[in-house]
Design an enzyme around this catalytic site. Structure first.
Site, PDB file in Angstrom:
ATOM      1  N   PHE A   1       3.982   7.780  -5.996  1.00 43.35           N
ATOM      2  CA  PHE A   1       5.490   7.923  -5.962  1.00 43.35           C
ATOM      3  C   PHE A   1       5.753   9.341  -5.292  1.00 43.35           C
ATOM      4  O   PHE A   1       5.161   9.909  -4.232  1.00 43.35           O
ATOM      5  CB  PHE A   1       6.308   7.659  -7.063  1.00 43.35           C
TER       6      PHE A   1
ATOM      7  N   SER B   1       0.899  -1.059   0.062  1.00 46.06           N
ATOM      8  CA  SER B   1       0.099  -0.032  -0.017  1.00 46.06           C
ATOM      9  C   SER B   1       0.889   1.257  -0.095  1.00 46.06           C
ATOM     10  O   SER B   1       0.325   2.579   0.173  1.00 46.06           O
ATOM     11  CB  SER B   1      -0.966   0.118   1.233  1.00 46.06           C
TER      12      SER B   1
END
Length: 588
Positions: free
Chosen positions: A500, A260
């Site tokens: 990211f 996750s």
């Protein structure tokens, strides 16, 4: 390595070690000193026995590949037990074991387990030394692989021997036959069976979290029981420092189930435009945070001293800092290896030529994965390029925000803020992960993983929720609680949010909300951003609407699912049930 009689361990430790030696019938005993010379000697022994492969020294200095048994490749939740006089103490999410059963395992699998072997004694400390967090343990093992991993992930050896207290966490690990049907990872946080002087037992495994007893076993399962008793928190959380352009530093913890985004967030770099504006991030912990109270606030530290992290998917685009970290002084477990002796895993640049898969088979990289999906790297914390200068602070760092997050393709917004502490506890208690591939079971099926502690809480989870509620009452300056979900998808299945390093944009909004009451819209489930910086992102107005859309019908179904989940657990704290009822009313 030290002979037992020259180790200077205290008499309580010596007596215990002698007892284990006698019971396991070890041929000899050495106390690990934690020196580079010891690491080199043991790694050479593992190379000689074929258990370690020395990797390309030019590309990966002082690094090694270890291949585990093919049946021993991950934590084994179904073989992990909490021993207690009464099953209710362990709770419905743990596997309970009676004290009689513990005795049977001890006598059947540990008696004579080290016959003809060297018994390694690993004295270690969790938390910064000489701090209010420091907790000591000794792991006894017959595994050189375990010794070298603890070299990297704990403070161990000579530096802790002199300060080892009379009372410490006692762990005993035996590699055994690696028979999966007789694998046991047992925690004994309360009463001990007669003749079993240990807090943790692990047998018939030599893998990671099953055998590195300082990690999940001590730092979470045993520590969580102690934390409840003593009034603190032992959590499966990252710990991150964020510095704004004015030099103000804020500390954030975050609990995320596996897959996750926890490691990537812990190791995040601000995107280029933020870095140029003066934003900075520094890591304190990628996996575990201990939090204690001081001045009405929570202060946190990383009990560990290194990384034991999943490596597939890691590359210079997804996690540059991890790539720098694992480039030296690293033990790789179950990755592939090129013919030139470099580790390889899915996520690195594709290769056309043959290479060795995680089982040691030379083949083309097609079909089954070359690296095991749960392959790992073990590196010392000192390898990390952006480590907080407060990582050894004996007081810990003040926590301003707690993040909970799961992997949800729909329903859950990109980020939302709890109305208050108890509502935040409700958010964490009900977080979950959707299965994302047919091989994992039914696609979209939800696994609830409260505070990402489902596999790691050492006692009844409903009592754990109660402990969180009680901690909130004791705090005068509570951290704000947020929920994040990087994984919302479009109709075509693609991820909406780029993720990211761009997740830093969400962190920016969270930091703003710590000091301001504006830039938020109240919804039935919490506060969502009115505006979030998306400059330079390829997101449409429709994308942004979908990222924050509150689907009331979907949330009503979610409430039914939560009701079933609470019924399964049982004995849910009244404060949490009140939050549940209020949420249902807001959504209706």
């Amino acid at each position: 390595m030290l002979a037992i009689d020259e180790s200077e361990l205290n008499q309580h430790a010596m007596k215990w070690i002698e007892g284990i030696k006698k019971f396991t019938e070890a041929e000899d005993v050495v106390v690990c000193d934690g020196t580079p010379e010891e690491f080199k000697q043991i790694s050479n022994e593992l190379i000689k026995s074929g258990e370690f492969i020395k990797l390309n020294e030019n590309r990966y200095p002082n690094s090694f590949l270890y291949r585990s048994d093919r049946t021993d490749v991950a934590r084994s939740e179904e073989r992990t037990f909490i021993a207690a006089p009464d099953a209710s103490m362990a709770g419905s999410l743990n596997n309970h074991m009676t004290l009689q059963q513990v005795s049977e395992v001890w006598n059947k699998f540990f008696r004579g387990a080290y016959r003809g072997k060297t018994m390694f004694v690993i004295p270690y400390a969790l938390g910064p030394l000489n701090s209010r967090f420091t907790d000591y343990g000794i792991e006894i093992t017959d595994s050189r692989y375990v010794v070298l991993n603890l070299h990297y992930i704990t403070r161990m050896g000579k530096q802790v021997i002199g300060s080892m207290p009379e009372k410490f966490v006692k762990g005993v690990h035996a590699t055994g036959t690696l028979d999966p049907g007789n694998k046991f990872i047992i925690h004994i946080p309360w009463d001990k069976p007669e003749g079993v002087d240990a807090d943790i037992l692990s047998v018939n495994t030599n893998y990671g979290g099953n055998a590195l007893l300082s990690k999940k076993c001590h730092a979470l399962r045993i520590a969580s029981v102690r934390a409840r008793k003593e009034g603190w928190l032992a959590e499966h959380m990252l710990l991150l420092e964020v510095e704004d352009p004015h030099g103000r530093k804020v500390y954030i913890t975050g609990a995320f189930p596996s897959a996750s985004g926890k490691t990537n967030l812990a190791m995040i770099n601000p995107p280029k435009q933020y870095a140029e504006a003066g934003w900075k991030t520094r890591l304190l912990s990628d996996d575990i945070a201990w939090m204690k109270m001081k001045d009405g606030m929570l202060y946190a530290t990383n009990p560990e001293n290194g990384f034991f992290a999943v490596v597939p998917g890691t590359n210079y685009r997804t996690n540059k800092n991890a790539m720098i970290t694992l480039s030296r002084n690293t033990i790789f477990t179950n990755t592939g290896m090129t013919k030139t002796g470099e580790p390889w895993w899915e996520g690195l640049d594709p290769l056309q030529e043959e290479l060795y898969d995680w089982k040691g088979v030379l083949r083309k990289p097609d079909g089954e994965p070359i690296a095991h999906p749960n392959s790992r790297f073990t590196s010392p914390l000192s390898n990390y390029p952006f480590l907080s200068d407060r990582s050894e602070d004996p007081e810990g760092v003040p926590v301003s925000a707690i993040l909970f997050g799961g992997r949800r393709a729909s329903l859950v917004p990109l980020v939302y803020e709890a109305f208050n502490w108890n509502h935040g506890v409700f958010m964490g208690a009900t977080m979950g992960v959707e299965k994302t591939a047919a091989s994992e079971g039914k696609v979209g099926e939800l696994r609830r993983d409260p505070m990402a502690m489902r596999p790691f809480c050492g006692y009844n989870i409903s009592d754990y929720f109660r402990h969180w509620i009680e901690m909130g009452r004791k705090l005068s300056r509570r951290p704000k609680i947020f929920y994040v979900n990087w994984f919302r998808r479009r109709q075509d299945g693609s991820f909406i949010w780029p993720g990211f390093s761009e997740n830093f944009r969400v962190i920016e909004w969270i930091l703003y909300r710590l000091d301001h009451n504006d830039n938020a819209i109240e919804t039935p489930i919490g506060y969502i951003p009115e505006n979030i910086n998306t400059d330079g992102l390829n997101l449409t107005k429709q994308d942004m609407e979908e990222l924050f859309r509150i689907d009331r019908d979907g949330w009503r179904e979610e409430m039914k699912s939560i009701g079933d989940y609470f019924s399964q657990i049982g004995n849910i704290p009244e404060d949490l049930l009140i939050e549940f009822e209020m949420e249902k009313r807001r959504i209706s």
